[in-house]
Design a protein around this motif. Structure first.
Motif, PDB file in Angstrom:
ATOM      1  N   ASP A 260      -1.458  -2.469  -6.360  1.00 34.03           N
ATOM      2  CA  ASP A 260      -1.913  -2.952  -7.408  1.00 34.03           C
ATOM      3  C   ASP A 260      -3.100  -2.192  -8.080  1.00 34.03           C
ATOM      4  O   ASP A 260      -4.250  -2.414  -7.424  1.00 34.03           O
ATOM      5  CB  ASP A 260      -2.279  -4.520  -7.349  1.00 34.03           C
ATOM      6  CG  ASP A 260      -1.047  -5.287  -7.085  1.00 34.03           C
ATOM      7  OD1 ASP A 260       0.205  -4.896  -7.407  1.00 34.03           O
ATOM      8  OD2 ASP A 260      -1.260  -6.208  -5.921  1.00 34.03           O
ATOM      9  N   THR A 261      -2.969  -1.594  -9.034  1.00 36.73           N
ATOM     10  CA  THR A 261      -3.986  -0.869  -9.627  1.00 36.73           C
ATOM     11  C   THR A 261      -4.327  -1.374 -11.179  1.00 36.73           C
ATOM     12  O   THR A 261      -3.336  -1.965 -11.468  1.00 36.73           O
ATOM     13  CB  THR A 261      -4.027   0.705  -9.797  1.00 36.73           C
ATOM     14  OG1 THR A 261      -2.723   0.851 -10.561  1.00 36.73           O
ATOM     15  CG2 THR A 261      -3.906   1.403  -8.424  1.00 36.73           C
ATOM     16  N   PHE A 262      -5.376  -1.171 -11.520  1.00 32.38           N
ATOM     17  CA  PHE A 262      -5.852  -1.766 -12.956  1.00 32.38           C
ATOM     18  C   PHE A 262      -4.600  -1.183 -14.086  1.00 32.38           C
ATOM     19  O   PHE A 262      -4.685   0.128 -14.055  1.00 32.38           O
ATOM     20  CB  PHE A 262      -7.112  -1.142 -13.410  1.00 32.38           C
ATOM     21  CG  PHE A 262      -7.555  -1.773 -14.676  1.00 32.38           C
ATOM     22  CD1 PHE A 262      -7.822  -3.337 -14.863  1.00 32.38           C
ATOM     23  CD2 PHE A 262      -7.709  -0.987 -15.840  1.00 32.38           C
ATOM     24  CE1 PHE A 262      -8.141  -3.737 -16.228  1.00 32.38           C
ATOM     25  CE2 PHE A 262      -8.241  -1.484 -16.995  1.00 32.38           C
ATOM     26  CZ  PHE A 262      -8.346  -2.715 -17.264  1.00 32.38           C
ATOM     27  N   GLN A 263      -3.912  -2.137 -14.767  1.00 32.76           N
ATOM     28  CA  GLN A 263      -2.785  -1.802 -15.678  1.00 32.76           C
ATOM     29  C   GLN A 263      -2.025  -1.093 -14.997  1.00 32.76           C
ATOM     30  O   GLN A 263      -1.202  -0.238 -15.583  1.00 32.76           O
ATOM     31  CB  GLN A 263      -3.464  -1.003 -16.835  1.00 32.76           C
ATOM     32  CG  GLN A 263      -4.302  -2.128 -17.539  1.00 32.76           C
ATOM     33  CD  GLN A 263      -4.497  -2.022 -19.164  1.00 32.76           C
ATOM     34  OE1 GLN A 263      -3.582  -1.357 -19.484  1.00 32.76           O
ATOM     35  NE2 GLN A 263      -5.523  -2.922 -19.616  1.00 32.76           N
ATOM     36  N   ALA A 264      -1.579  -1.027 -13.635  1.00 32.14           N
ATOM     37  CA  ALA A 264      -0.481  -0.364 -12.826  1.00 32.14           C
ATOM     38  C   ALA A 264      -0.647   0.963 -13.060  1.00 32.14           C
ATOM     39  O   ALA A 264       0.506   1.612 -13.208  1.00 32.14           O
ATOM     40  CB  ALA A 264       0.601  -1.022 -13.240  1.00 32.14           C
ATOM     41  N   ARG A 265      -1.740   1.548 -13.183  1.00 23.69           N
ATOM     42  CA  ARG A 265      -1.539   3.152 -13.443  1.00 23.69           C
ATOM     43  C   ARG A 265      -1.735   3.873 -12.339  1.00 23.69           C
ATOM     44  O   ARG A 265      -2.308   3.502 -11.287  1.00 23.69           O
ATOM     45  CB  ARG A 265      -2.951   3.580 -13.958  1.00 23.69           C
ATOM     46  CG  ARG A 265      -3.336   2.943 -15.351  1.00 23.69           C
ATOM     47  CD  ARG A 265      -2.590   3.999 -16.523  1.00 23.69           C
ATOM     48  NE  ARG A 265      -2.544   3.284 -17.897  1.00 23.69           N
ATOM     49  CZ  ARG A 265      -1.600   3.138 -18.840  1.00 23.69           C
ATOM     50  NH1 ARG A 265      -0.657   3.892 -18.458  1.00 23.69           N
ATOM     51  NH2 ARG A 265      -1.756   2.650 -19.897  1.00 23.69           N
TER      52      ARG A 265
ATOM     53  N   TYR B 102       0.793  -1.269   0.040  1.00 29.43           N
ATOM     54  CA  TYR B 102       0.081   0.048   0.003  1.00 29.43           C
ATOM     55  C   TYR B 102       0.940   1.158  -0.100  1.00 29.43           C
ATOM     56  O   TYR B 102       1.959   1.205   0.822  1.00 29.43           O
ATOM     57  CB  TYR B 102      -0.916  -0.100   1.327  1.00 29.43           C
ATOM     58  CG  TYR B 102      -2.072  -1.245   0.940  1.00 29.43           C
ATOM     59  CD1 TYR B 102      -3.031  -1.322   0.642  1.00 29.43           C
ATOM     60  CD2 TYR B 102      -1.482  -2.439   1.436  1.00 29.43           C
ATOM     61  CE1 TYR B 102      -4.036  -2.196   0.371  1.00 29.43           C
ATOM     62  CE2 TYR B 102      -2.239  -3.800   1.420  1.00 29.43           C
ATOM     63  CZ  TYR B 102      -3.552  -3.409   0.898  1.00 29.43           C
ATOM     64  OH  TYR B 102      -4.272  -4.555   0.810  1.00 29.43           O
ATOM     65  N   GLU B 103       0.670   2.350  -0.921  1.00 31.89           N
ATOM     66  CA  GLU B 103       1.404   3.420  -0.913  1.00 31.89           C
ATOM     67  C   GLU B 103       0.609   4.568  -0.227  1.00 31.89           C
ATOM     68  O   GLU B 103      -0.407   4.977  -0.500  1.00 31.89           O
ATOM     69  CB  GLU B 103       1.566   3.841  -2.369  1.00 31.89           C
ATOM     70  CG  GLU B 103       2.024   2.690  -3.221  1.00 31.89           C
ATOM     71  CD  GLU B 103       3.470   2.346  -3.113  1.00 31.89           C
ATOM     72  OE1 GLU B 103       4.231   3.059  -2.012  1.00 31.89           O
ATOM     73  OE2 GLU B 103       3.855   1.289  -3.395  1.00 31.89           O
ATOM     74  N   LEU B 104       1.317   5.188   0.797  1.00 35.05           N
ATOM     75  CA  LEU B 104       0.780   6.163   1.720  1.00 35.05           C
ATOM     76  C   LEU B 104       1.528   7.438   1.146  1.00 35.05           C
ATOM     77  O   LEU B 104       2.645   7.622   1.057  1.00 35.05           O
ATOM     78  CB  LEU B 104       1.111   5.988   2.940  1.00 35.05           C
ATOM     79  CG  LEU B 104       0.536   7.130   4.044  1.00 35.05           C
ATOM     80  CD1 LEU B 104      -0.961   7.271   4.056  1.00 35.05           C
ATOM     81  CD2 LEU B 104       1.074   6.756   5.231  1.00 35.05           C
TER      82      LEU B 104
ATOM     83  N   VAL C 281       5.402   6.737   1.814  1.00 38.83           N
ATOM     84  CA  VAL C 281       5.600   5.615   2.664  1.00 38.83           C
ATOM     85  C   VAL C 281       5.049   4.381   1.861  1.00 38.83           C
ATOM     86  O   VAL C 281       3.868   4.443   1.663  1.00 38.83           O
ATOM     87  CB  VAL C 281       5.204   5.507   4.179  1.00 38.83           C
ATOM     88  CG1 VAL C 281       5.890   4.401   5.011  1.00 38.83           C
ATOM     89  CG2 VAL C 281       5.250   6.824   4.735  1.00 38.83           C
ATOM     90  N   SER C 282       5.777   3.357   1.874  1.00 39.76           N
ATOM     91  CA  SER C 282       5.033   2.054   1.264  1.00 39.76           C
ATOM     92  C   SER C 282       5.181   0.929   2.461  1.00 39.76           C
ATOM     93  O   SER C 282       5.860   0.954   3.350  1.00 39.76           O
ATOM     94  CB  SER C 282       5.979   1.436   0.286  1.00 39.76           C
ATOM     95  OG  SER C 282       6.197   2.032  -0.790  1.00 39.76           O
ATOM     96  N   LEU C 283       3.822   0.431   2.458  1.00 47.05           N
ATOM     97  CA  LEU C 283       3.520  -0.377   3.716  1.00 47.05           C
ATOM     98  C   LEU C 283       2.991  -1.798   3.204  1.00 47.05           C
ATOM     99  O   LEU C 283       2.341  -1.892   2.151  1.00 47.05           O
ATOM    100  CB  LEU C 283       2.486   0.001   4.600  1.00 47.05           C
ATOM    101  CG  LEU C 283       2.815   1.499   5.300  1.00 47.05           C
ATOM    102  CD1 LEU C 283       1.478   2.076   5.362  1.00 47.05           C
ATOM    103  CD2 LEU C 283       3.606   1.353   6.403  1.00 47.05           C
TER     104      LEU C 283
END
Ligand code: AHR
Length: 660
Positions: free
Chosen positions: A240-245, A160-162, A206-208
């Motif tokens: 992880d979002t659709f098509q890594a956008r 998760y990207e904060l 921050v990445s969690l």
């Protein structure tokens, strides 16, 4: 020749005779008389921000009220008790929320303090409010937490990207602990410490990684010392979002839409394109660029919309789906059904320019003003915008005169764009008109014939919104079959009806503003309703040309309960026959294919059905209705086929000399 029996003979024989078997219904297809082409544009989708379709839905952001701007009302609107009243006296239902909606103060181990909305020293002029955290006693920890849109869904092992913006009043610095945790804060699934937070506004990242799954978690930002710190634009995205956008979409929902293979996407509305008043219309320029620079809108459907799923993201989604973009621009007045506010005649050119600028953003060269903005936002090539619709469900004299101005200006700069009108106009050429249809099941079954006599010399027709949504609860199989019958009628008339899209598309289980929708979801699950399967089946089995198809009901049917249409799929070299059996019992039909030449000995059969006409999928039971595929033997050009009760059946017959 049929045997004739007199009434007297019949009465005498009645007790002894075997039951009379009614002649089965017959579907006759003239396979050697292909009709018009079926346009590849026929099946599309329509996305509107309603029912939290985007916020807390398709848009993957997990933080609710991340910009603290929920208190901004449309210009001139005021609260009237529970209602929002515009200057034009339209009263809208209350939206839910307050200034710190979604946020709570976290205090553990005798911590004391508070959170407040603050408008001093804002992040920027488009984000005039921030959240001030004051800690008097830090206890074991003090801070803020956000439970997202009805709980945050964390999945073990996922990242998760904060990002958050923060400032302090001066030299004060904090070590901010950020954590993914359970709703009561007792379980922690990921955490990190961001050191030295303070000074002027600054963005922190921050990445969690979650070490366990939690369906109803929260994000916490806490400190362990007294003092004051301001936060704004606090964002948590799944990696992880659709098509890594980046700033992207929830993959499960986006993937389900991709599977519909829509030819186009209509956006952003619907009524919100007009808005409660002009200030409240969707203003695309507020919805591009870095998220901290965007300006949200109090949504006509009752909730705050950040506009972070904005013009650029809609266009990107179209491109990612391989779909054409159909943008609905504001026509110079707000929503007709909500006491429209009209731009004065001398202001209309500004609205035309707003539309032209949007087109330039999507299509313009890199050295144009708005094309350059698109490039700066990460998309050098033009987007696949092919249609512009002037307004939504707008009508009246003003519409006519505004339309002419929009049309002339757009046509001059973008001669190949299709311009869609909300109505036919006496004094202006209209190329395509958008017609909407909502109603009960009977009206949809009847509408199988709606376009049979449509004027072929007038504009092409786009059925931009349709749904069988009356008397059908939140939608069920009969409603979907009624839509299927309607769509077969559209396909049969697709020389004039060239596009269609159901409405609305998405609905969050916790905010049902509009009952029938294609897909429902909560923070972790999605369900494809029966209407979804109908649209997917019809789009996947769209032929290239229609074939004359005659339906002769069996003697037993009182009402018209059988609907069919055949066509040729020339790419696959197959005859495609789609049949809706509305009857509550299985029925055998005779299928007669005239002039079809040799056929393969097996046909593919795809069926959506249930014995209960009110059956429907739900989040807890998502596979009550799922299309089933099988094969059947075909002995020749005339054969019998048994249709299940309450069903849509697709038969695909390959041509061939006795092979498979
Ligand atoms: O689809 C829901 C609403 O129905 C749309 O916003 C509007 O165009 C129509 O009235």
């Amino acid at each position: 020749m049929k045997p004739t029996i007199t009434l007297l003979t019949a009465l005498l024989l009645a007790p002894l005779a075997a039951p009379v078997v009614a002649e089965p219904a017959r579907i006759t297809v003239e396979a050697d008389k292909p009709g018009h082409a079926v346009p590849a544009t026929l099946y599309g989708i329509f996305f509107e921000e309603i029912n939290h379709a985007g916020e807390g839905g398709l848009y993957a952001e997990m933080v609710l009220n991340r910009d603290f701007e929920m208190t901004s009302l449309p210009a001139g609107a005021k609260w009237a008790g529970n209602l929002l009243r515009t200057a034009n006296d339209w009263q809208e239902r209350k939206w839910f929320g307050n200034e710190l909606w979604g946020w709570q103060f976290v205090a553990e181990g005798n911590a004391r303090g508070s959170i407040r909305l603050d408008d001093r020293d804002p992040l920027n002029e488009r984000n005039p409010h921030s959240m001030r955290l004051t800690v008097r006693e830090p206890g074991t920890r003090a801070g803020v937490a956000n439970g997202g849109f009805w709980g945050m869904n964390f999945v073990a092992e996922r990242w998760y990207e904060l990002t958050f913006h923060a400032r302090t009043g001066g030299a004060e610095r904090f070590d901010v602990t950020v954590a993914l945790e359970s709703a009561n804060g007792r379980e922690r699934y990921a955490s990190a410490v961001v050191r030295g937070v303070g000074g002027a506004w600054k963005e922190y990242r921050v990445s969690l990684q979650a070490n366990a799954s939690e369906r109803c978690g929260r994000l916490a930002l806490t400190v362990q010392r007294a003092g004051t710190v301001w936060f704004d634009v606090v964002s948590l995205f799944p990696r992880d979002t659709f098509q890594a956008r980046p700033n992207g979409l929830r993959p499960d929902l986006a993937q389900a839409l991709a599977e519909l293979k829509p030819a186009f996407v209509r956006f952003p509305g619907g009524a919100i394109a007009g808005g409660l008043n002009l200030d409240n219309r969707i203003q695309w320029k507020n919805s591009i660029g870095p998220i901290a620079q965007r300006k949200g809108t109090m949504n006509l459907w009752g909730y705050w919309t950040s506009n972070d799923l904005g013009f650029h993201e809609y266009l990107q989604f179209c491109e990612d789906l391989g779909a054409a973009a159909l943008w609905v621009c504001n026509p110079g007045f707000s929503d007709n059904y909500r006491h429209a506010e009209y731009a004065r005649p001398e202001q209309v050119p500004d609205f035309v320019q707003e539309a032209l600028d949007g087109l330039e953003y999507a299509l313009g060269p890199a050295d144009s003003t708005w094309g350059a903005q698109r490039v700066a936002n990460g998309h050098p090539a033009p987007f696949p915008l092919r249609y512009i619709e002037i307004g939504n469900e707008a009508s009246g004299m003003v519409y006519g005169s505004n339309y002419v101005q929009f049309c002339a200006a757009i046509r001059a700069k973008y001669p190949t764009l299709t311009i869609i009108s909300n109505q036919r106009l006496k004094d202006a050429p209209v190329e395509m008109v958008d017609q909407h249809k909502y109603g009960g099941a009977a009206s949809f079954f009847n509408a199988y014939h709606q376009y049979d006599n449509a004027d072929r010399s007038g504009p092409k027709i786009y059925v931009g919104e349709y749904a069988c949504n009356q008397g059908v609860g939140e939608g069920h199989l009969t409603a979907a079959l009624a839509e299927a019958a309607f769509l077969l009628g559209l396909e049969r008339n697709s020389d004039v009806v060239v596009m269609s899209s159901y409405a609305p598309l998405l609905c969050h289980e916790n905010d049902v503003a509009w009952m029938s929708n294609v897909l429902r979801f909560d923070n972790a699950r999605i369900v494809r309703r029966s209407s979804y399967h109908v649209q997917r089946l019809l789009a996947a089995n769209r032929p290239d040309v229609v074939l004359p198809t005659r339906v002769e009901p069996d003697a037993a049917s009182k009402d018209c309960d059988l609907f069919a249409l055949a066509g040729l799929d020339r790419r696959a070299n197959e005859l495609v026959l789609k049949i809706v059996n509305r009857a509550a019992v299985p029925r055998t039909v005779t299928i007669q294919l005239n002039g079809c030449g040799a056929l393969a000995t097996q046909a593919r059969v795809i069926t959506l059905h249930h014995d209960d006409p009110t059956a429907e999928n739900s989040l807890d039971d998502p596979e009550v209705l799922v299309p089933q595929e099988t094969t059947r033997a075909v002995a020749g050009a005339e054969f019998q086929h048994t249709l299940p009760a309450n069903s849509l059946t697709v038969l695909r017959l390959a041509s061939g000399a006795g092979g498979k």
